[in-house]
Design a protein around this motif. Structure first.
Motif, PDB file in Angstrom:
ATOM      1  N   ARG A 117       0.857  -1.200   0.000  1.00 23.57           N
ATOM      2  CA  ARG A 117       0.000   0.000   0.000  1.00 23.57           C
ATOM      3  C   ARG A 117       0.881   1.233   0.000  1.00 23.57           C
ATOM      4  NH1 ARG A 117      -4.952  -0.930   4.230  1.00 23.57           N
ATOM      5  NH2 ARG A 117      -6.149  -2.245   2.828  1.00 23.57           N
ATOM      6  N   THR A 118       0.368   2.286  -0.618  1.00 20.40           N
ATOM      7  CA  THR A 118       1.050   3.574  -0.625  1.00 20.40           C
ATOM      8  C   THR A 118       0.014   4.655  -0.343  1.00 20.40           C
ATOM      9  OG1 THR A 118       2.604   2.762  -2.296  1.00 20.40           O
ATOM     10  CG2 THR A 118       2.485   5.133  -1.985  1.00 20.40           C
ATOM     11  N   TRP A 119       0.320   5.472   0.639  1.00 20.43           N
ATOM     12  CA  TRP A 119      -0.556   6.587   1.003  1.00 20.43           C
ATOM     13  C   TRP A 119       0.213   7.873   0.794  1.00 20.43           C
ATOM     14  CZ3 TRP A 119      -5.318   4.877   2.279  1.00 20.43           C
ATOM     15  CH2 TRP A 119      -5.446   3.583   2.762  1.00 20.43           C
ATOM     16  N   GLY A 120      -0.466   8.921   0.411  1.00 23.09           N
ATOM     17  CA  GLY A 120       0.180  10.212   0.231  1.00 23.09           C
ATOM     18  C   GLY A 120      -0.545  11.303   0.997  1.00 23.09           C
ATOM     19  N   GLY A 121       0.204  12.315   1.381  1.00 22.04           N
ATOM     20  CA  GLY A 121      -0.389  13.447   2.079  1.00 22.04           C
ATOM     21  C   GLY A 121       0.696  14.348   2.644  1.00 22.04           C
ATOM     22  N   PRO A 122       0.296  15.338   3.429  1.00 26.45           N
ATOM     23  CA  PRO A 122       1.287  16.222   4.032  1.00 26.45           C
ATOM     24  C   PRO A 122       2.141  15.460   5.048  1.00 26.45           C
ATOM     25  CG  PRO A 122      -0.936  16.828   4.729  1.00 26.45           C
ATOM     26  CD  PRO A 122      -1.065  15.701   3.760  1.00 26.45           C
ATOM     27  N   GLY A 123       3.405  15.848   5.153  1.00 29.07           N
ATOM     28  CA  GLY A 123       4.309  15.219   6.104  1.00 29.07           C
ATOM     29  C   GLY A 123       3.831  15.391   7.538  1.00 29.07           C
ATOM     30  N   ILE A 124       4.286  14.467   8.382  1.00 24.63           N
ATOM     31  CA  ILE A 124       3.925  14.536   9.808  1.00 24.63           C
ATOM     32  C   ILE A 124       5.148  14.751  10.690  1.00 24.63           C
ATOM     33  CG2 ILE A 124       1.834  13.138   9.517  1.00 24.63           C
ATOM     34  CD1 ILE A 124       3.456  10.778  10.764  1.00 24.63           C
ATOM     35  N   GLY A 125       6.297  15.023  10.045  1.00 27.62           N
ATOM     36  CA  GLY A 125       7.522  15.249  10.797  1.00 27.62           C
ATOM     37  C   GLY A 125       8.338  13.997  11.034  1.00 27.62           C
ATOM     38  N   ALA A 126       7.862  12.851  10.555  1.00 24.47           N
ATOM     39  CA  ALA A 126       8.598  11.594  10.713  1.00 24.47           C
ATOM     40  C   ALA A 126       9.833  11.618   9.815  1.00 24.47           C
ATOM     41  CB  ALA A 126       7.709  10.410  10.350  1.00 24.47           C
ATOM     42  N   PRO A 127      10.920  10.959  10.243  1.00 25.41           N
ATOM     43  CA  PRO A 127      12.108  10.928   9.388  1.00 25.41           C
ATOM     44  C   PRO A 127      11.896  10.069   8.156  1.00 25.41           C
ATOM     45  CG  PRO A 127      12.464   9.605  11.365  1.00 25.41           C
ATOM     46  CD  PRO A 127      11.125  10.282  11.514  1.00 25.41           C
ATOM     47  N   CYS A 128      12.422  10.519   7.050  1.00 24.91           N
ATOM     48  CA  CYS A 128      12.395   9.766   5.801  1.00 24.91           C
ATOM     49  C   CYS A 128      13.382   8.608   5.941  1.00 24.91           C
ATOM     50  CB  CYS A 128      12.804  10.680   4.645  1.00 24.91           C
ATOM     51  SG  CYS A 128      13.025   9.852   3.052  1.00 24.91           S
ATOM     52  N   VAL A 129      12.927   7.406   5.612  1.00 17.37           N
ATOM     53  CA  VAL A 129      13.780   6.229   5.750  1.00 17.37           C
ATOM     54  C   VAL A 129      14.962   6.267   4.782  1.00 17.37           C
ATOM     55  CG1 VAL A 129      12.517   4.724   4.157  1.00 17.37           C
ATOM     56  CG2 VAL A 129      13.736   3.718   6.087  1.00 17.37           C
ATOM     57  N   ILE A 130      14.882   7.078   3.748  1.00 13.37           N
ATOM     58  CA  ILE A 130      15.952   7.121   2.747  1.00 13.37           C
ATOM     59  C   ILE A 130      16.984   8.208   3.061  1.00 13.37           C
ATOM     60  CG2 ILE A 130      16.464   7.541   0.305  1.00 13.37           C
ATOM     61  CD1 ILE A 130      13.729   6.102  -0.223  1.00 13.37           C
ATOM     62  N   CYS A 131      16.553   9.451   3.214  1.00 14.52           N
ATOM     63  CA  CYS A 131      17.508  10.544   3.453  1.00 14.52           C
ATOM     64  C   CYS A 131      17.669  10.881   4.932  1.00 14.52           C
ATOM     65  CB  CYS A 131      17.112  11.787   2.666  1.00 14.52           C
ATOM     66  SG  CYS A 131      15.663  12.652   3.319  1.00 14.52           S
ATOM     67  N   GLU A 132      16.804  10.349   5.767  1.00 14.91           N
ATOM     68  CA  GLU A 132      16.821  10.520   7.224  1.00 14.91           C
ATOM     69  C   GLU A 132      16.447  11.919   7.698  1.00 14.91           C
ATOM     70  OE1 GLU A 132      20.694   9.029   8.313  1.00 14.91           O
ATOM     71  OE2 GLU A 132      19.993   6.959   8.218  1.00 14.91           O
ATOM     72  N   LEU A 133      16.033  12.794   6.790  1.00 12.81           N
ATOM     73  CA  LEU A 133      15.559  14.124   7.178  1.00 12.81           C
ATOM     74  C   LEU A 133      14.060  14.043   7.458  1.00 12.81           C
ATOM     75  CD1 LEU A 133      17.417  16.246   4.482  1.00 12.81           C
ATOM     76  CD2 LEU A 133      18.016  16.002   6.907  1.00 12.81           C
ATOM     77  N   PRO A 134      13.534  14.886   8.353  1.00 15.09           N
ATOM     78  CA  PRO A 134      12.097  14.839   8.615  1.00 15.09           C
ATOM     79  C   PRO A 134      11.287  15.283   7.401  1.00 15.09           C
ATOM     80  CG  PRO A 134      13.109  16.669   9.801  1.00 15.09           C
ATOM     81  CD  PRO A 134      14.224  15.897   9.150  1.00 15.09           C
ATOM     82  N   VAL A 135      10.121  14.663   7.223  1.00 20.97           N
ATOM     83  CA  VAL A 135       9.188  15.095   6.187  1.00 20.97           C
ATOM     84  C   VAL A 135       8.245  16.079   6.874  1.00 20.97           C
ATOM     85  CG1 VAL A 135       7.574  14.419   4.392  1.00 20.97           C
ATOM     86  CG2 VAL A 135       9.345  12.806   5.113  1.00 20.97           C
ATOM     87  N   ARG A 136       8.465  17.341   6.629  1.00 27.27           N
ATOM     88  CA  ARG A 136       7.745  18.404   7.343  1.00 27.27           C
ATOM     89  C   ARG A 136       6.312  18.554   6.840  1.00 27.27           C
ATOM     90  NH1 ARG A 136      13.131  20.996   6.952  1.00 27.27           N
ATOM     91  NH2 ARG A 136      13.979  20.766   9.048  1.00 27.27           N
ATOM     92  N   PRO A 137       5.459  19.151   7.667  1.00 23.63           N
ATOM     93  CA  PRO A 137       4.050  19.327   7.272  1.00 23.63           C
ATOM     94  C   PRO A 137       3.838  20.137   5.996  1.00 23.63           C
ATOM     95  CG  PRO A 137       4.290  19.625   9.637  1.00 23.63           C
ATOM     96  CD  PRO A 137       5.682  19.521   9.071  1.00 23.63           C
ATOM     97  N   ASN A 138       4.785  20.980   5.625  1.00 25.58           N
ATOM     98  CA  ASN A 138       4.644  21.746   4.380  1.00 25.58           C
ATOM     99  C   ASN A 138       5.187  20.984   3.173  1.00 25.58           C
ATOM    100  OD1 ASN A 138       7.341  22.005   5.147  1.00 25.58           O
ATOM    101  ND2 ASN A 138       7.517  24.091   4.354  1.00 25.58           N
ATOM    102  N   GLU A 139       5.600  19.720   3.375  1.00 26.85           N
ATOM    103  CA  GLU A 139       6.083  18.862   2.298  1.00 26.85           C
ATOM    104  C   GLU A 139       5.118  17.697   2.119  1.00 26.85           C
ATOM    105  OE1 GLU A 139      10.830  18.899   2.558  1.00 26.85           O
ATOM    106  OE2 GLU A 139       9.875  18.070   4.338  1.00 26.85           O
TER     107      GLU A 139
END
Length: 83
Positions: A26-48
């Motif tokens: 499954r793949t879901w999309g939406g605004p970031g929740i601040g969780a770290p990206c498993v690939i780049c390790e940077l947070p996915v911010r709410p404006n992303e």
């Protein structure tokens, strides 16, 4: 982040087993929740925008693994997993 760096990071997470190399269940999309990206390790911010990708377990250990990724990181992972 440059595309070649993202692809290198995507290759590394596949090689070290942090992220499967098969298509997600499954793949879901939406605004970031601040969780770290498993690939780049940077947070996915709410404006992303982010994808949450999910992989089901089979056999004796049922369950679900969930990963948060930036859209560009997801694209790099998709490219690398198909290579």
């Amino acid at each position: 982040m440059e595309e070649d760096i993202l692809r290198e990071k995507a290759r590394a997470v596949i090689q070290n087993g942090k992220l499967p190399s098969r298509a997600p269940d499954r793949t879901w999309g939406g605004p970031g929740i601040g969780a770290p990206c498993v690939i780049c390790e940077l947070p996915v911010r709410p404006n992303e925008m982010e994808f949450e990708i999910q992989f089901a377990h089979d056999g004796d250990n049922p369950g679900l693994d969930k990963y948060h990724v930036h859209i560009r990181c997801f694209a790099a992972w998709e490219f690398e997993r198909r290579s």
